[in-house]
Design a protein around this motif. Sequence first.
Motif, PDB file in Angstrom:
ATOM      1  N   PRO A   7      35.117  38.062  37.988  1.00 42.84           N
ATOM      2  CA  PRO A   7      36.346  37.308  37.159  1.00 42.84           C
ATOM      3  C   PRO A   7      37.438  37.114  38.081  1.00 42.84           C
ATOM      4  N   ASN A   8      38.013  38.087  38.863  1.00 43.79           N
ATOM      5  CA  ASN A   8      39.084  38.158  39.624  1.00 43.79           C
ATOM      6  C   ASN A   8      39.070  37.807  41.008  1.00 43.79           C
ATOM      7  N   PHE A   9      39.792  36.612  41.449  1.00 44.54           N
ATOM      8  CA  PHE A   9      39.586  36.206  42.876  1.00 44.54           C
ATOM      9  C   PHE A   9      38.479  36.042  43.444  1.00 44.54           C
ATOM     10  N   GLN A  10      37.581  35.479  42.874  1.00 46.21           N
ATOM     11  CA  GLN A  10      36.032  35.726  42.782  1.00 46.21           C
ATOM     12  C   GLN A  10      35.758  35.474  44.442  1.00 46.21           C
ATOM     13  N   ASN A  11      34.674  35.863  44.779  1.00 44.86           N
ATOM     14  CA  ASN A  11      34.172  35.939  46.003  1.00 44.86           C
ATOM     15  C   ASN A  11      32.673  35.283  45.814  1.00 44.86           C
ATOM     16  N   PRO A  12      32.698  33.843  46.518  1.00 46.56           N
ATOM     17  CA  PRO A  12      33.600  33.267  47.548  1.00 46.56           C
ATOM     18  C   PRO A  12      34.554  32.313  47.062  1.00 46.56           C
ATOM     19  N   GLY A  13      34.485  31.998  45.727  1.00 50.00           N
ATOM     20  CA  GLY A  13      35.494  30.748  45.360  1.00 50.00           C
ATOM     21  C   GLY A  13      36.789  31.076  45.388  1.00 50.00           C
ATOM     22  N   GLY A  14      37.489  32.368  45.296  1.00 48.02           N
ATOM     23  CA  GLY A  14      38.453  32.617  45.005  1.00 48.02           C
ATOM     24  C   GLY A  14      39.457  32.291  43.752  1.00 48.02           C
ATOM     25  N   VAL A  15      38.567  32.043  42.838  1.00 47.35           N
ATOM     26  CA  VAL A  15      39.248  31.620  41.519  1.00 47.35           C
ATOM     27  C   VAL A  15      39.365  32.732  40.679  1.00 47.35           C
ATOM     28  N   ASN A  16      40.403  32.579  39.500  1.00 49.60           N
ATOM     29  CA  ASN A  16      40.528  33.402  38.719  1.00 49.60           C
ATOM     30  C   ASN A  16      39.752  32.952  37.234  1.00 49.60           C
ATOM     31  N   LEU A  17      39.187  33.797  36.808  1.00 52.42           N
ATOM     32  CA  LEU A  17      38.713  33.491  35.253  1.00 52.42           C
ATOM     33  C   LEU A  17      39.472  33.551  34.204  1.00 52.42           C
ATOM     34  N   SER A  18      39.993  32.490  33.651  1.00 55.46           N
ATOM     35  CA  SER A  18      41.396  32.411  32.468  1.00 55.46           C
ATOM     36  C   SER A  18      40.994  33.320  31.439  1.00 55.46           C
ATOM     37  N   SER A  19      42.059  33.804  30.894  1.00 56.71           N
ATOM     38  CA  SER A  19      42.016  34.638  29.770  1.00 56.71           C
ATOM     39  C   SER A  19      41.214  34.241  28.473  1.00 56.71           C
ATOM     40  N   GLU A  20      41.502  32.958  28.262  1.00 57.48           N
ATOM     41  CA  GLU A  20      40.570  32.397  27.285  1.00 57.48           C
ATOM     42  C   GLU A  20      39.097  32.487  27.520  1.00 57.48           C
ATOM     43  N   ARG A  21      38.746  32.031  28.725  1.00 57.57           N
ATOM     44  CA  ARG A  21      37.342  32.036  29.070  1.00 57.57           C
ATOM     45  C   ARG A  21      36.795  33.286  29.022  1.00 57.57           C
ATOM     46  N   ARG A  22      37.508  34.189  29.336  1.00 59.02           N
ATOM     47  CA  ARG A  22      36.958  35.636  29.431  1.00 59.02           C
ATOM     48  C   ARG A  22      36.520  36.099  28.097  1.00 59.02           C
ATOM     49  N   THR A  23      37.233  35.834  27.178  1.00 59.03           N
ATOM     50  CA  THR A  23      36.980  36.156  25.571  1.00 59.03           C
ATOM     51  C   THR A  23      35.881  35.109  25.420  1.00 59.03           C
ATOM     52  N   ARG A  24      35.990  33.845  25.577  1.00 58.23           N
ATOM     53  CA  ARG A  24      34.865  32.989  25.114  1.00 58.23           C
ATOM     54  C   ARG A  24      33.480  33.552  25.763  1.00 58.23           C
ATOM     55  N   ILE A  25      33.547  33.673  27.217  1.00 59.16           N
ATOM     56  CA  ILE A  25      32.175  33.954  27.824  1.00 59.16           C
ATOM     57  C   ILE A  25      31.614  35.256  27.412  1.00 59.16           C
ATOM     58  N   GLY A  26      32.723  36.212  26.849  1.00 59.49           N
ATOM     59  CA  GLY A  26      32.158  37.438  26.199  1.00 59.49           C
ATOM     60  C   GLY A  26      31.439  37.316  24.975  1.00 59.49           C
TER      61      GLY A  26
END
Length: 409
Positions: A184-203
């Motif tokens: 979720p954080n600074f993803q390898n390889p995409g470099g993106v951060n999973l947003s806080s809202e999506r962390r909850t929704r994905i969980g």
Amino acid sequence: MTQPVAIEQTVHALSDRVRSARPSEVRKVFRAAQRPGIISFANGAPFLDGLPFEKLAEDAHRILAEQGSAALQYGPGDGIPALRSHIVEIMRLEGIDARPEQVIVTAGSQQALDIAARVTVNPGEVVLAEGPSYAGGMAVFTSLEAEIIHVPSDHDGLIPDELEKAIAEVRCSGRVVKGLYTIPNFQNPGGVNLSSERRTRIGEICRDAGLLIFEDNPYGLLGFDGSTLPAIQPQFPDITLYFGSFSKMFAPGLRLGWVLAPDWLHAHLLNTAETGALNPAVFNQLMMSAYLDDPSWKTTLDAYRGIYRAKFEALVETLAECMPEGTQWNQPTGGFYLWITMPQDIDTEKLVYEAIERGVVYVPGTAFFTDGSGRNELRMSFCLPPLEDIRRGARILGELFTEAAAKAQ
């Protein structure tokens, strides 16, 4: 005289999973680039020159002089208590409330993920993962004969609606979905951060679907501005296996990581860890604990954040000057990686060896998918090369891709 066994016969000694295993595309690129003077944007290795080596040497001397017989002896299968206590404090920075006895120390988070997969995943089951995803993580699951299916991502990370769709499609086909592998954080390889809202929704999606979450987090403390998003684990502790590592925030040479899992999995994970390695190296753990005993480790980490920000800015500024029209890249706010999408006619997998001939290496996008995607994409790691090499290497790639774009017209 005993006759030597023919080469053709020895293949029958191999297990089916070994014979069917795919070689690592990343490692193939690394091997092809092993020569002096090459500029590497391929290796996700941390920059280590700012570490306090004199203090580390003093720590090593003191540990051996005062605790030598213990430091070089077998130790607890789950790691020494001092390091597990430090790990709990580090995880607290991301909102995780854990006890030291819940932590299992491993030889890097790669081993932790391998242990977790062995405990939870059966051959033929499906593990969902971001597209693109970390090649080493996917290799763990596929080596155990699981199938990786990618879920699309955007600038905010994995897309929840696409996750629901993937779960439904896999189950409709009669297959079993075991869990979601995510960085979720600074993803390898995409470099993106999973947003806080999506962390909850994905969980919530994974909980409602009865899936495990494999939360891999080696980069969480490497935001350029020092900010840290809460982990997924605190909201969903009963389904989340959280993996941490000292390889990126300190150094990979000590080979130390950890797993925090639901209590109902802990004994199974520890048994598997002890079966594979008996225990993590005690001396290495004592070294890591001594480093963390001194609060200055946070100052050192903060300095590295500034170094990585400067390297990232140098890379994107140079790429903006020299890449062909239509090239796009993300804007990571931390971590080690830049993900680049080239015009459709440019095949980064075919061009990687031409780049090596010109003195630069990157990893083509196909290395981060299991379905053949990513052919016009690539990952560039800006963490290790010096600034002058970053600028020079980016210009070399700009020339190569510009020439390729012209030929494709």
